[in-house]
Scaffold this motif. Structure first.
Motif, PDB file in Angstrom:
ATOM      1  N   SER A 197       0.839  -1.203   0.000  1.00 59.24           N
ATOM      2  CA  SER A 197       0.000   0.000   0.000  1.00 59.24           C
ATOM      3  C   SER A 197       0.865   1.241   0.000  1.00 59.24           C
ATOM      4  N   ALA A 198       0.320   2.303  -0.615  1.00 59.06           N
ATOM      5  CA  ALA A 198       0.977   3.609  -0.553  1.00 59.06           C
ATOM      6  C   ALA A 198       0.688   4.309   0.768  1.00 59.06           C
ATOM      7  N   ASP A 229       7.132   2.549  -6.216  1.00 58.74           N
ATOM      8  CA  ASP A 229       5.702   2.816  -6.270  1.00 58.74           C
ATOM      9  C   ASP A 229       4.936   1.596  -5.781  1.00 58.74           C
ATOM     10  N   TYR A 230       3.600   1.681  -5.870  1.00 62.79           N
ATOM     11  CA  TYR A 230       2.759   0.590  -5.364  1.00 62.79           C
ATOM     12  C   TYR A 230       3.078  -0.741  -6.033  1.00 62.79           C
ATOM     13  N   THR A 232      -1.647   4.268  -9.092  1.00 67.94           N
ATOM     14  CA  THR A 232      -1.411   2.880  -9.470  1.00 67.94           C
ATOM     15  C   THR A 232      -1.270   2.780 -10.984  1.00 67.94           C
TER      16      THR A 232
END
Length: 403
Positions: free
Chosen positions: A75-76, A123-124, A233
């Motif tokens: 998760s971000a 990133d995610y 995303t």
């Protein structure tokens, strides 16, 4: 495909953990748009985001063996906090993989909710790869942020609350990242009130759902770039994409500048702190990215308020620039007494407030007899900015706009 019955079952499971958040009429945005605007304030949800709903529903459906083995996710930030709290409340061990550049506030909050946090990836999607490795090596259950029926059904409980609090709603506007939120909300609303429109909104720099709908198939972006980190995303989920195709009326995109303006409006006019992902529905409404009729009842879902304070300053300045409230300029003056005073006479005439002045005689970009001046200014709107700049140029000043 999830159905209304799945969302109703989820409502029973999440009721003890999540809050029935307020749905508040906004005179400000109703006046600005000539619509009947009600804000769904998931910013007041536990953990500051809607994600606790889906996470709680998924953890509640684990078998005893799965609970003993623990859960893992990527998760971000918001889903991380939701899973951490839901797991801790159920006595389940949780490991959360977050991107290396995830907001510090979200990382700390996730740890405070009881999870072990692993920082990995840019990133995610890269964080998710690491989380799946832990799923295999530690035999944990992966709690997907959006591509999971139980998670989608949990998020859909927002739709039930909107219909309960505003039975005649015409349009619901929902942010889209991976698509779990809009899938559940759309399924609930369309089965309860088919005539209600569901509009999805993405950031221009992370428009996987919008692009996928245009191409007629699910695609993955090469990268994402947006201030709305909660919806950054590369691809919409497989299960959510099917729901979007089935239930969602339209998907639009908004720019980062428009998101920043929406955040500033919410802070200044609504006294509400909203993160970038939570502001995209209001941005889509304010900048008219979808059609609506005068007097139409519209509910933007403000999905979360967990904005990193280090980022917030930059967002506010960007929003002030876009609304003509902040201006940073560069000009060149003769390096002699009275030159700056002469310039400031124009500032006084237009009642421009000065934040800061930087006076540089050593710049290689100007002649030795000149001096470069950078000035940060408080302005009163676009018309004020235009009139002020026009006056400067009429007086012979060459002005570069820096912000």
């Amino acid at each position: 495909m999830i159905e209304l019955a799945d969302v109703l079952e989820a409502q029973d499971r999440v009721r003890a953990t999540s809050r029935h958040t307020p749905l508040e009429y906004s005179h400000t945005y109703s006046s600005m748009t000539d619509a009947d605007v009600h804000l769904k304030l998931e910013t007041f949800q536990r953990t500051g985001s809607f994600k606790i709903r889906g996470a709680t529903n998924r953890v509640a459906t684990l078998s005893e063996a799965e609970k003993d083995a623990g859960v893992v996710t990527a998760s971000a930030g918001n889903h991380a906090q939701g899973v951490a709290l839901a797991a801790t409340r159920s006595g389940v061990d949780s490991t959360i993989v977050m991107p290396e550049y995830a907001p510090i506030s979200k990382v700390k909050a996730t740890r405070n909710y009881g999870a072990e946090v692993v920082l990995d990836g840019t990133d995610y999607n890269e964080a998710a790869q690491r989380a799946h490795e832990l799923e295999e090596t530690e035999d944990r259950t992966y709690v997907h942020a959006f591509d999971d029926e139980y998670v989608m059904a949990g998020q859909g409980t927002i739709g039930l609350e909107i219909i309960e609090d505003c039975p005649d709603v015409d349009t619901v506007v929902v942010p889209i990242g991976g698509g779990g939120l809009i899938s559940g909300v759309a399924a609930a609303i369309k089965e309860k009130r088919p005539e209600t429109r569901v509009i999805g909104v993405q950031a221009e720099g992370a428009s996987s759902a919008a692009t996928s709908l245009e191409k007629g198939e699910r695609i993955s972006l090469d990268g994402v770039d947006t201030i709305a980190d909660g919806i950054a995303t590369r691809s919409v989920g497989e299960k959510p994409f099917a729901h979007i195709q089935e239930y969602v009326d339209e998907v639009v995109t908004v720019s980062d500048s428009e998101i920043a303006v929406a955040i500033v409006y919410l802070l200044e006019r609504s006294k509400t702190l909203v993160e970038g992902a939570g502001a995209v529905p209001l941005a889509a409404l304010l900048f008219e990215h979808f059609d609506y009729e005068e007097g139409e009842t519209i509910v933007p879902i403000l999905s979360g308020g967990n904005v990193d304070l280090n980022t917030l300053t930059n967002i506010i300045v960007r929003g002030l620039v876009e609304t003509g409230r902040y201006l940073k300029i560069r000009t060149v003056l003769k390096d002699r007494p009275g030159a700056l005073e002469q310039l400031l006479e124009i500032f006084t005439e237009y009642q421009v407030n000065i934040y800061a002045i930087h006076h540089d005689r050593t710049s290689r970009e100007v002649e030795m007899s000149d001096t470069e001046v950078e000035i940060e200014l408080e302005m009163r709107g676009p018309d004020h900015v235009d009139a002020f700049l026009e006056s400067l140029r009429e007086e012979g000043y060459v002005v570069d706009i820096l912000a």
